[in-house]
Enzyme design. Structure first.
Site, PDB file in Angstrom:
ATOM      1  N   ALA A 187       0.827  -1.205   0.000  1.00 17.79           N
ATOM      2  CA  ALA A 187       0.000   0.000   0.000  1.00 17.79           C
ATOM      3  C   ALA A 187       0.864   1.258   0.000  1.00 17.79           C
ATOM      4  O   ALA A 187       0.547   2.236  -0.680  1.00 17.79           O
ATOM      5  CB  ALA A 187      -0.933  -0.001   1.208  1.00 17.79           C
ATOM      6  N   ASP A 188       1.960   1.234   0.762  1.00 16.31           N
ATOM      7  CA  ASP A 188       2.847   2.391   0.791  1.00 16.31           C
ATOM      8  C   ASP A 188       3.472   2.645  -0.577  1.00 16.31           C
ATOM      9  O   ASP A 188       3.601   3.797  -1.013  1.00 16.31           O
ATOM     10  CB  ASP A 188       3.951   2.171   1.821  1.00 16.31           C
ATOM     11  CG  ASP A 188       3.442   2.242   3.242  1.00 16.31           C
ATOM     12  OD1 ASP A 188       3.416   3.343   3.804  1.00 16.31           O
ATOM     13  OD2 ASP A 188       3.065   1.188   3.790  1.00 16.31           O
ATOM     14  N   GLY A 189       3.890   1.567  -1.251  1.00 19.10           N
ATOM     15  CA  GLY A 189       4.501   1.720  -2.561  1.00 19.10           C
ATOM     16  C   GLY A 189       3.536   2.274  -3.591  1.00 19.10           C
ATOM     17  O   GLY A 189       3.889   3.151  -4.384  1.00 19.10           O
TER      18      GLY A 189
END
Length: 415
Positions: A187-189
């Site tokens: 999700a961060d990427g």
């Protein structure tokens, strides 16, 4: 500062002389990266890969990513990759001198990226209203778990929560198993890439369309929700909730993982009609093509067990090299399921320089993922690993902003 590496180490990995900092299509763009861990910093790294001058601002204690995950010789390998191509300074933003230094950096900045909880920057006197008045052309990317407003906005937000709430975990895994989280910062990427795109859109509006600076409200859960495809529309129009299907896809067949005779897993997809026909002809089941149900995705989905059994039997009687060669010759789609050791040896990865080598003062030559897009006329590049804590304090805070030696000690947390 990092200790110097032994120049005799890793001589087998040649590192070409890196280009000068500031080359690339985003040369001249200054970005202040005041974010932590992953989503915000990687958005900044994406800009740095294409030449932006990214100044990493950390508390004198350092970003938590410096101690997260794998380390070698005291260097976080995640940090070395996720914060490459940046310069680093230390500022305590809750301290008057640290706040002053950030404001002076903002004066010459195009972009500021932060990921504190909503209201934290305002509590330090560094909210959007203050920064906009200081620099009307500033683009401020604000990354949070759930956005700047709403009932969840005050909650602690990490990528795991986004992976859980977006629908990803619930549809990921095998039908008889639990919802499955990814073993990496998915999700961060995704949010980082969305954030970098949003910054470029805002810069174009400012520089080409005659607009002003603006802030960008980017939650971590929304980009992942978007990239999962039409689940919202499917539920709205058909009332269906996508479940876990393992390596199968709920929208086309064949698509699965198959084990070869020499125990290598291969991933196969036949999303187009012609590829599906070539696949079944190759595995000796051209007779399926005569059935009306084989003529579209919906029909093939209703016969997945039969299709999978035929492919699995054919693949299981052959070694991986034979299967791969046969599929290539037939114009069908299959690939080995590689681990990182296999990736290092794969000829396509090698040809495209998908893994590049960059020098580090402690580690020596370091292999890491290269930039993710190739511009023919103005390519980006990786010129340095993640910087040491406060590595550029003297260069940026001292030489550029004019802080004294005593003030530099204070900003570094030494006073």
């Amino acid at each position: 500062m990092r200790r110097r590496r032994d120049p005799q180490r890793h001589d087998s990995l040649a590192v070409s002389a890196p280009p000068n900092r500031g080359s690339g299509p985003l040369a001249g763009l200054r970005v202040i990266d005041a974010a932590t861990i992953f989503a915000g910093p990687v958005a900044a790294t994406t800009l740095a890969d294409f030449g932006a001058d990214v100044i990493k601002v950390e508390h004198p204690r350092g970003d938590s990513l410096r101690t997260l995950g794998w380390q070698k010789d005291g260097v976080s390998l995640w940090w070395a990759t996720a914060n490459r191509n940046k310069r680093a300074v230390t500022l305590n933003l809750s301290d008057e001198l640290g706040r002053d230094a950030l404001l002076r950096l903002v004066d010459s900045a195009d972009v500021l990226i932060e990921n504190f909880r909503p209201g934290k920057m305002e509590s330090w006197g560094l909210g959007w209203d203050v920064l906009r008045e200081r620099n009307p052309g500033l683009i401020m990317l604000r990354v949070t778990g759930f956005g700047q407003t709403g009932p969840y906005s005050e909650r602690v937000g990490f990528g795991t929560l986004a992976e859980s709430m977006s629908g990803f975990a619930q549809m990921n895994g095998h039908p008889d198993g639990p919802p499955t989280l990814p073993p990496f910062a998915l999700a961060d990427g995704v949010a980082a890439l969305a954030g970098a795109f949003a910054v470029m859109a805002a810069l174009r509006f400012r520089d080409v369309s005659g607009g002003q600076g603006q802030y960008i409200d980017l939650s971590i859960y929304e980009p992942l929700f978007w990239i999962l495809g039409p689940q919202a529309t499917v539920y709205d129009q058909l009332g269906l909730i996508q479940g876990r299907t393992g390596n199968r896809a709920p929208f086309t067949a064949p698509r699965n993982a198959y084990l070869t005779r020499d125990e290598q897993w291969l991933g196969l997809s036949a999303s187009s009609q012609s590829t599906a026909e070539r696949t079944m002809t190759l595995v000796g089941r051209a007779d399926m093509l005569a059935h009306e149900w084989f003529s579209d995705h919906t029909g093939r989905l209703g016969h997945q067990d039969e299709i999978d059994a035929a492919i699995a039997a054919w693949v299981g009687e052959r070694d991986a090299d034979e299967v791969l060669a046969a599929f290539e010759a037939a114009g069908a789609a299959i690939a080995p399921m590689l681990d990182i050791a296999g990736i290092f040896q794969d000829p396509q990865f090698i040809h495209n320089d998908t893994i590049t080598t960059v020098d580090d003062e402690v580690l020596g030559p370091v292999r890491m993922p290269n930039i993710i897009a190739r511009l023919s006329g103005s390519p980006g590049c990786v010129i340095s690993t993640g910087p040491a804590l406060g590595q550029h304090n003297a260069e940026i805070l001292g030489e550029e902003l004019g802080y004294s030696a005593e003030e530099l000690e204070h900003l570094a947390g030494e006073a």
